[in-house]
Design an enzyme around this catalytic site. Structure first.
Site, PDB file in Angstrom:
ATOM      1  N   ASP A  35       0.866  -1.166   0.000  1.00  0.00           N
ATOM      2  CA  ASP A  35       0.000   0.000   0.000  1.00  0.00           C
ATOM      3  C   ASP A  35       0.906   1.219   0.000  1.00  0.00           C
ATOM      4  O   ASP A  35       2.016   1.189   0.527  1.00  0.00           O
ATOM      5  CB  ASP A  35      -0.912  -0.017   1.226  1.00  0.00           C
ATOM      6  CG  ASP A  35      -1.912   1.136   1.189  1.00  0.00           C
ATOM      7  OD1 ASP A  35      -2.183   1.630   0.075  1.00  0.00           O
ATOM      8  OD2 ASP A  35      -2.377   1.557   2.253  1.00  0.00           O
ATOM      9  N   SER A  36       0.395   2.304  -0.553  1.00  0.00           N
ATOM     10  CA  SER A  36       1.249   3.464  -0.809  1.00  0.00           C
ATOM     11  C   SER A  36       1.475   4.341   0.411  1.00  0.00           C
ATOM     12  O   SER A  36       2.392   5.148   0.440  1.00  0.00           O
ATOM     13  CB  SER A  36       0.603   4.327  -1.875  1.00  0.00           C
ATOM     14  OG  SER A  36      -0.611   4.854  -1.369  1.00  0.00           O
ATOM     15  N   GLY A  37       0.613   4.236   1.415  1.00  0.00           N
ATOM     16  CA  GLY A  37       0.706   5.157   2.545  1.00  0.00           C
ATOM     17  C   GLY A  37      -0.381   6.217   2.507  1.00  0.00           C
ATOM     18  O   GLY A  37      -0.501   7.016   3.425  1.00  0.00           O
ATOM     19  N   GLY A  38      -1.181   6.209   1.444  1.00  0.00           N
ATOM     20  CA  GLY A  38      -2.283   7.165   1.344  1.00  0.00           C
ATOM     21  C   GLY A  38      -3.241   7.029   2.523  1.00  0.00           C
ATOM     22  O   GLY A  38      -3.725   8.020   3.064  1.00  0.00           O
ATOM     23  N   ASP A  41      -2.834   8.022  -3.067  1.00  0.00           N
ATOM     24  CA  ASP A  41      -4.152   8.652  -3.179  1.00  0.00           C
ATOM     25  C   ASP A  41      -4.522   9.308  -1.867  1.00  0.00           C
ATOM     26  O   ASP A  41      -3.846   9.133  -0.866  1.00  0.00           O
ATOM     27  CB  ASP A  41      -5.215   7.600  -3.533  1.00  0.00           C
ATOM     28  CG  ASP A  41      -5.393   6.560  -2.427  1.00  0.00           C
ATOM     29  OD1 ASP A  41      -4.483   6.396  -1.585  1.00  0.00           O
ATOM     30  OD2 ASP A  41      -6.436   5.890  -2.408  1.00  0.00           O
ATOM     31  N   GLN A  59     -11.563   6.631  -6.323  1.00  0.00           N
ATOM     32  CA  GLN A  59     -12.108   7.300  -5.136  1.00  0.00           C
ATOM     33  C   GLN A  59     -13.516   7.808  -5.471  1.00  0.00           C
ATOM     34  O   GLN A  59     -14.172   7.238  -6.321  1.00  0.00           O
ATOM     35  CB  GLN A  59     -11.179   8.425  -4.673  1.00  0.00           C
ATOM     36  CG  GLN A  59      -9.888   7.920  -4.021  1.00  0.00           C
ATOM     37  CD  GLN A  59     -10.117   7.261  -2.666  1.00  0.00           C
ATOM     38  OE1 GLN A  59     -11.135   7.458  -2.010  1.00  0.00           O
ATOM     39  NE2 GLN A  59      -9.152   6.439  -2.238  1.00  0.00           N
ATOM     40  N   GLY A 103     -11.247   4.030  -0.466  1.00  0.00           N
ATOM     41  CA  GLY A 103     -12.182   4.947   0.181  1.00  0.00           C
ATOM     42  C   GLY A 103     -13.496   4.323   0.590  1.00  0.00           C
ATOM     43  O   GLY A 103     -14.493   5.016   0.729  1.00  0.00           O
ATOM     44  N   ASP A 126      -7.996  -7.134   1.288  1.00  0.00           N
ATOM     45  CA  ASP A 126      -7.063  -7.185   2.409  1.00  0.00           C
ATOM     46  C   ASP A 126      -7.773  -6.520   3.562  1.00  0.00           C
ATOM     47  O   ASP A 126      -8.659  -5.688   3.364  1.00  0.00           O
ATOM     48  CB  ASP A 126      -5.774  -6.424   2.109  1.00  0.00           C
ATOM     49  CG  ASP A 126      -5.956  -4.933   2.296  1.00  0.00           C
ATOM     50  OD1 ASP A 126      -6.550  -4.313   1.400  1.00  0.00           O
ATOM     51  OD2 ASP A 126      -5.554  -4.396   3.338  1.00  0.00           O
ATOM     52  N   HIS A 140      -5.628 -18.866  13.326  1.00  0.00           N
ATOM     53  CA  HIS A 140      -6.998 -19.338  13.088  1.00  0.00           C
ATOM     54  C   HIS A 140      -7.745 -18.401  12.136  1.00  0.00           C
ATOM     55  O   HIS A 140      -8.351 -18.837  11.159  1.00  0.00           O
ATOM     56  CB  HIS A 140      -7.800 -19.454  14.382  1.00  0.00           C
ATOM     57  CG  HIS A 140      -9.272 -19.486  14.107  1.00  0.00           C
ATOM     58  ND1 HIS A 140      -9.929 -20.640  13.765  1.00  0.00           N
ATOM     59  CD2 HIS A 140     -10.177 -18.481  13.988  1.00  0.00           C
ATOM     60  CE1 HIS A 140     -11.195 -20.342  13.478  1.00  0.00           C
ATOM     61  NE2 HIS A 140     -11.376 -19.036  13.604  1.00  0.00           N
TER      62      HIS A 140
END
Length: 376
Positions: free
Chosen positions: A92-95, A146, A194, A221, A271, A340
């Site tokens: 993930d980009s960190g947005g 984003d 978005q 989003g 995810d 689990h």
RNA sequence: GUGGUCGUAGCUCAGUCGGUUAGAGCGUCUGAUUGUGGUUCAGAAGGUCGCGGGUUCGAGCCCCGUUCUCCACC
């Protein structure tokens, strides 16, 4: 990266497919365990592969950039070499972190400035340097930078935010296309839709993202404060436009029920921190419903953790023992619950895939959702 | 035995000049958690204020007795 659709469900938009990367194959629909700082918390890769049967895991640009830092990752030869996971990785980009650490963020056209949660130091993320960092991390799939608009944003803000995300996408893609992977295997770049909870913005964003013609597309989003029904509606609106022959990734979602609803609407990748984070807090997801392992009622229940579970921890330990471990704050509790829950999530998407292949997905899903909604 | 000291929620303790329904932290119980800060947040239960008597319109608080803890001295 390539994507091949193998089966489509006759009664819905669900499909079973196969993503091929230089680090191996991912059978979709898939759930991707989150491994923010180069580790799926409390779980060894041995268990992740052999027991949970994870096919791809996530890393996070924001966290990895702050610690251990790009220098270490580069000298390690990339994240795969650093942590020893030789299957596909998505970063993930960190947005989202910029969004969730909002008290410290400042957004401007150039990018986002923020303060490190670790030492308070100031940093700037731009669409370009986030590509650069993800080149160094070396994930197979890297995400656009984003702004993750909150589900409560008003129309004006959501529109402005979406338009900036689109401009950032242009810059990010340009930078991506003129740079090369560093470690000899290919990387692919997913743009992110978005548009908050506004159908016309979602359509506009989906069209813009589709027009980029990348190898896969993401829906961002969502599950950020809006009602679930709105989330499902937005997925429908967007998936009507996103190309059917490319994988669709619904970011950060969700509960087992959310995932089945997403699959039915044509989502291929998911995810979520829920199975691991909620697991560490004592919540177990099972095919029969949700259990809070800290509840007193499990105190003397010596039956297996999950009699229908597929993981070895489900049969090896009793509910009473697992409750004891949680109450005693033993590390083993976090491990058992995480293993689990991840095994269950992977089992769930695997079953969904099987039922798409046999053509009875909708029927199976209906019964499954009834079970999943129970509180045990 | 004498003098002093102490006793308030499961635990550690606040409790103003005597004033409404006695509080906190921890623990316990229940719930929340959606592109992870090994968390965090929300709620609930839980009290014969050691015990008995007295003064007062009113006592956790003042007085008397008693019991208990700890300390010192015989």
């Amino acid at each position: 990266m390539t994507f091949e659709i193998q089966n489509t469900d006759p009664n819905s938009n669900a499909r079973a497919g196969k993503i091929t990367t230089d680090h191996g194959v991912i059978e979709t629909p898939i759930f991707m365990p989150v491994g923010t700082v180069a580790s799926v918390k409390a779980v060894h890769f041995h268990e992740l592969k052999e027991d949970i049967k994870a096919q791809i895991i996530l890393g996070n640009t924001y966290h990895l950039y702050l610690r251990p830092g790009v220098d270490i990752l580069e000298r390690a030869g990339g994240l795969h070499k650093f942590n020893g996971w030789d299957k596909p990785i998505l970063t993930d980009s960190g947005g989202y972190q910029v969004f969730s650490l909002s008290e410290n963020r400042k957004l401007k056209e150039e990018g986002a400035t923020f303060r490190s949660h670790i030492d308070g130091s100031k940093h700037l993320f731009t669409p370009e340097n986030v590509v650069e960092i993800q080149r160094i991390i070396g994930a197979d799939i890297i995400m656009a930078f984003d702004e993750c608009t909150p589900g409560t944003a008003d129309y004006t803000y959501a529109k402005k935010s979406m338009e900036m995300t689109h401009r950032w996408l242009d810059r990010g893609l340009q930078h991506f296309d003129k740079t090369e992977p560093k470690y000899g295997y290919s990387q692919t770049y997913f743009p992110i839709v978005q548009g908050c909870i506004y159908p016309d913005l979602r359509r506009q964003s989906a069209e813009f993202i589709a027009s980029q013609n990348r190898e896969g597309n993401a829906i961002g989003g969502l599950a950020v404060g809006e009602p679930v029904e709105t989330m499902y509606e937005m997925i429908e609106v967007v998936n009507e436009i996103l190309p059917k022959d490319k994988p669709r990734y619904l970011m950060g979602v969700g509960t087992p029920i959310n995932i089945l609803e997403g699959i039915e609407r044509g989502v291929d990748m998911f995810d979520c921190v829920m199975p691991t984070r909620n697991g560490r807090n004592g919540m177990l997801f099972t095919s029969q419903g949700i259990m809070n392992m800290k509840n007193e009622k499990w105190k003397d229940d010596f039956s297996p953790v999950d009699e229908f579970g597929t993981s070895y921890v489900d049969q090896a330990y009793s509910k009473a023992y697992l409750r004891h471990l949680f109450i005693s704050k033993e590390y083993l509790a976090l491990q058992i619950a995480s293993i689990h829950n991840l095994a269950f999530y992977l089992w769930l998407v695997g079953e969904a895939r099987k039922h798409i292949q046999t053509g009875d997905f909708s029927h199976w899903k209906k019964g499954m959702i009834e079970q999943l909604g129970r509180r045990l």
